[in-house]
Design an enzyme around this catalytic site. Structure first.
Site, PDB file in Angstrom:
ATOM      1  N   HIS A  56      22.538 -22.337 -44.472  1.00  0.00           N
ATOM      2  CA  HIS A  56      21.579 -22.082 -45.607  1.00  0.00           C
ATOM      3  C   HIS A  56      21.307 -22.816 -46.779  1.00  0.00           C
ATOM      4  O   HIS A  56      22.540 -23.032 -46.507  1.00  0.00           O
ATOM      5  CB  HIS A  56      21.646 -21.173 -45.998  1.00  0.00           C
ATOM      6  N   ASP A  59      24.789 -22.093 -49.456  1.00  0.00           N
ATOM      7  CA  ASP A  59      26.414 -22.517 -48.312  1.00  0.00           C
ATOM      8  C   ASP A  59      26.927 -23.126 -48.913  1.00  0.00           C
ATOM      9  O   ASP A  59      28.024 -23.668 -48.912  1.00  0.00           O
ATOM     10  CB  ASP A  59      25.754 -21.929 -46.880  1.00  0.00           C
ATOM     11  N   MET A  90      22.013 -26.974 -36.927  1.00  0.00           N
ATOM     12  CA  MET A  90      20.845 -25.481 -37.479  1.00  0.00           C
ATOM     13  C   MET A  90      21.010 -25.695 -38.927  1.00  0.00           C
ATOM     14  O   MET A  90      22.259 -25.895 -39.118  1.00  0.00           O
ATOM     15  CB  MET A  90      20.526 -24.528 -36.499  1.00  0.00           C
ATOM     16  N   GLU A 183      12.858 -15.898 -37.343  1.00  0.00           N
ATOM     17  CA  GLU A 183      13.721 -15.264 -36.490  1.00  0.00           C
ATOM     18  C   GLU A 183      13.179 -14.104 -37.670  1.00  0.00           C
ATOM     19  O   GLU A 183      12.837 -13.543 -38.503  1.00  0.00           O
ATOM     20  CB  GLU A 183      15.379 -15.491 -37.595  1.00  0.00           C
ATOM     21  N   LYS A 185      13.188  -9.272 -38.151  1.00  0.00           N
ATOM     22  CA  LYS A 185      14.200  -8.208 -38.833  1.00  0.00           C
ATOM     23  C   LYS A 185      13.473  -7.409 -38.914  1.00  0.00           C
ATOM     24  O   LYS A 185      12.223  -7.736 -39.715  1.00  0.00           O
ATOM     25  CB  LYS A 185      15.273  -8.703 -39.115  1.00  0.00           C
ATOM     26  N   GLU A 219      17.886 -12.396 -32.133  1.00  0.00           N
ATOM     27  CA  GLU A 219      18.929 -12.555 -32.659  1.00  0.00           C
ATOM     28  C   GLU A 219      19.566 -11.222 -32.296  1.00  0.00           C
ATOM     29  O   GLU A 219      18.085  -9.743 -32.839  1.00  0.00           O
ATOM     30  CB  GLU A 219      18.896 -12.170 -34.584  1.00  0.00           C
ATOM     31  N   HIS A 222      18.931  -7.837 -34.786  1.00  0.00           N
ATOM     32  CA  HIS A 222      18.075  -7.412 -34.999  1.00  0.00           C
ATOM     33  C   HIS A 222      16.896  -6.318 -33.950  1.00  0.00           C
ATOM     34  O   HIS A 222      16.362  -5.963 -34.606  1.00  0.00           O
ATOM     35  CB  HIS A 222      16.737  -8.752 -35.913  1.00  0.00           C
ATOM     36  N   ASP A 247      20.688 -16.121 -32.063  1.00  0.00           N
ATOM     37  CA  ASP A 247      21.530 -15.379 -32.770  1.00  0.00           C
ATOM     38  C   ASP A 247      22.710 -14.075 -32.287  1.00  0.00           C
ATOM     39  O   ASP A 247      21.654 -13.819 -31.887  1.00  0.00           O
ATOM     40  CB  ASP A 247      21.249 -15.266 -33.747  1.00  0.00           C
ATOM     41  N   ASP A 257      22.672  -3.601 -40.250  1.00  0.00           N
ATOM     42  CA  ASP A 257      22.348  -4.891 -39.324  1.00  0.00           C
ATOM     43  C   ASP A 257      23.968  -4.757 -39.514  1.00  0.00           C
ATOM     44  O   ASP A 257      24.870  -5.474 -40.678  1.00  0.00           O
ATOM     45  CB  ASP A 257      21.571  -5.951 -40.335  1.00  0.00           C
ATOM     46  N   ASP A 259      25.590  -6.805 -37.385  1.00  0.00           N
ATOM     47  CA  ASP A 259      26.161  -8.603 -36.868  1.00  0.00           C
ATOM     48  C   ASP A 259      28.043  -8.419 -36.604  1.00  0.00           C
ATOM     49  O   ASP A 259      28.402  -9.118 -37.274  1.00  0.00           O
ATOM     50  CB  ASP A 259      26.511  -8.853 -38.135  1.00  0.00           C
ATOM     51  N   ASP A 289      26.007 -15.209 -34.982  1.00  0.00           N
ATOM     52  CA  ASP A 289      25.144 -14.956 -36.495  1.00  0.00           C
ATOM     53  C   ASP A 289      26.131 -13.628 -36.847  1.00  0.00           C
ATOM     54  O   ASP A 289      25.320 -12.846 -36.569  1.00  0.00           O
ATOM     55  CB  ASP A 289      23.878 -14.551 -36.844  1.00  0.00           C
TER      56      ASP A 289
HETATM   57  C1  DIG Z   1      20.124 -13.264 -40.291  1.00  0.00           C
HETATM   58  O1  DIG Z   1      20.293 -13.445 -39.095  1.00  0.00           O
HETATM   59  C2  DIG Z   1      19.947 -14.804 -40.628  1.00  0.00           C
HETATM   60  C3  DIG Z   1      20.253 -15.372 -41.853  1.00  0.00           C
HETATM   61  O2  DIG Z   1      21.348 -15.102 -41.717  1.00  0.00           O
HETATM   62  C4  DIG Z   1      19.668 -16.973 -41.434  1.00  0.00           C
HETATM   63  O3  DIG Z   1      18.658 -17.378 -42.375  1.00  0.00           O
HETATM   64  C5  DIG Z   1      19.744 -16.471 -39.687  1.00  0.00           C
HETATM   65  C6  DIG Z   1      20.399 -17.816 -39.543  1.00  0.00           C
HETATM   66  O4  DIG Z   1      21.011 -17.948 -37.781  1.00  0.00           O
HETATM   67  N1  DIG Z   1      19.592 -15.278 -39.421  1.00  0.00           N
HETATM   68 MN    MN Z   2      20.336 -13.928 -38.182  1.00  0.00          MN
HETATM   69 MN    MN Z   3      22.019  -9.962 -38.827  1.00  0.00          MN
END
Ligand code: DIG
Ligand code: MN
Ligand code: MN
Length: 388
Positions: A56, A59, A90, A183, A185, A219, A222, A247, A257, A259, A289
């Site tokens: 990001h 970051d 990315m 993406e 969610k 992802e 998600h 992801d 979430d 992860d 991710d």
């Molecule tokens: C959350 O799953 C999102 C953030 O971590 C990021 O913006 C995106 C890219 O992997 N996934």
């Molecule tokens: Mn993600």
């Molecule tokens: Mn996530």
């Protein structure tokens, strides 16, 4: 002697700065790990054998960094990537951390927030392009509601389309060559997030001015949070030519979430996902991710990163074994058989329709055909567990 499951650049394993840089804070507990710099993260990723690092904007560069600081940080980061053989496939933008986005970013009611969100994203695109990124992910973590009294949801869709169309034009104007990956969610951090699943985005993309420039970044966690079969969404995206990024992580159903490390929760689901990606020849990044357990120190974070990549490679080998298994392949061949002369559906024609309407299906004979899915699934379990 390292075994055959060592990560290599051709595997295209990538991690976001925020993943191995995650300091373990959660809503009920403070940080457990000291901060590490983007340069230290790149060094760690080089050490564990990753191929790429994603970011990001903030970051890497603090949100209000002065131009001189911006230049220094980017220069140091580029140098670290070069020295550690790490690429930047990315880039994305944080439209969720700063309080200004508390009511969303592109879909916020305040036009100043919407304008700032597009400005911030254009600047993040500039940064990503400078680092060589060709995929730009947009995750609308704050694009949602706690109460639908705040805006009509179709207005939110219109605002999102306006922003994405604008950013596509900026991409063209600057010649960056980005592909955008949207993406989804279902919730968290908002009570309900717009475009809650990959399927919602697949329905949204054709309404854009430049649909060819926009795909999805599904992802695991998600779609699993939404109670969906992740592979089915990925397969539909792939079939539509819209799987621009992915992801990878893992997730227990019905939780926030998590992860989790890839392959650490639902082995069979991860197996079929890896098998699909390898069978169809997906050539994009395998982006993890995810983040380490809050219990871990940075040696544990390295274990986490190695585990993500190792699990993928172990399952890739299992997919080869599954594809080579004679009994599995024999069962699959039988499943596709039809009685001689059965008219195919295929593309409609008057002649074909007449043949189909005139054909007598023998329902009793059809019902005699076996569907040995218990055996097929057990053979899958055998393949996954054998040699462990
Ligand atoms: C959350 O799953 C999102 C953030 O971590 C990021 O913006 C995106 C890219 O992997 N996934
Ligand atoms: Mn993600
Ligand atoms: Mn996530």
């Amino acid at each position: 002697m390292p075994d055959q499951f060592q990560p290599k650049p051709e595997h295209k394993f990538s991690f976001g700065l925020w993943t191995v840089g995650n300091r373990g804070r959660d809503p009920f507990g403070d940080f457990v790990r000291e901060p590490i710099s983007p340069v230290q993260i790149v060094e760690m990723l080089g050490e564990v054998g990753a191929w790429g690092v994603n970011l990001h904007d903030n970051d890497l560069v603090p949100i209000d960094a002065a131009p001189a600081e911006y230049e220094r940080i980017v220069k140091d980061f580029k140098k670290a990537c070069k020295e550690n053989g790490i690429v930047v496939p990315m880039a994305t933008v944080s439209l969720f951390f700063h309080p200004i986005f508390r009511d969303g970013a592109f879909t916020a009611n305040d036009p100043e927030v919407r304008g700032y969100a597009v400005q911030k994203t254009m600047r993040a695109m500039d940064l990503g392009a400078e680092l060589g990124a060709k995929t730009f992910v947009l995750w609308g973590g704050r694009e949602g509601v706690e109460t639908d009294s705040c805006r009509r949801p179709d207005e939110a869709v219109k605002r999102l389309r306006e922003a994405v169309n604008y950013l596509c034009e900026y991409n063209i104007d600057k010649g960056y060559g980005y592909k955008f990956a949207l993406e989804a969610k279902p919730n968290e951090p908002r009570a309900d997030i717009y475009m809650s699943t990959t399927g919602h985005y697949l329905g949204f993309i054709p309404t854009l001015d430049h649909p060819e420039m926009v795909g999805v970044n599904p992802e695991v966690a998600h779609e699993t949070m939404a109670g969906l079969n992740f592979l089915h969404g990925v397969a539909q995206a792939w079939e539509m030519g819209k799987l621009f990024h992915i992801d990878l992580n893992d997730q227990m159903p019905g939780r926030y979430d998590q992860d989790l490390r890839f392959g650490s929760s639902n082995i069979k689901a991860c197996f079929f996902l890896v098998k699909f990606l390898e069978d169809v020849g997906y050539s994009g990044p395998r982006h993890f991710d995810a983040h380490a357990y809050r219990t871990e120190d940075y040696e544990g974070v390295k274990d986490f990163a190695r585990g993500c990549m190792r699990s993928y490679l172990l399952l890739k080998q299992k997919a080869k074994e599954w594809n080579a298994n004679k009994e599995i392949q024999s069962i699959l061949r039988e499943l596709g058989k039809a009685a001689n002369g059965t008219p195919a559906v295929g593309k409609y024609s008057k002649k074909g329709a007449a043949a189909l309407l005139g054909y007598e299906f023998n329902k009793d004979q059809i019902l005699k055909k076996r569907l040995p899915y218990e055996r097929l699934d057990q053979l899958t379990i055998d393949v996954i567990l054998q040699g462990c």
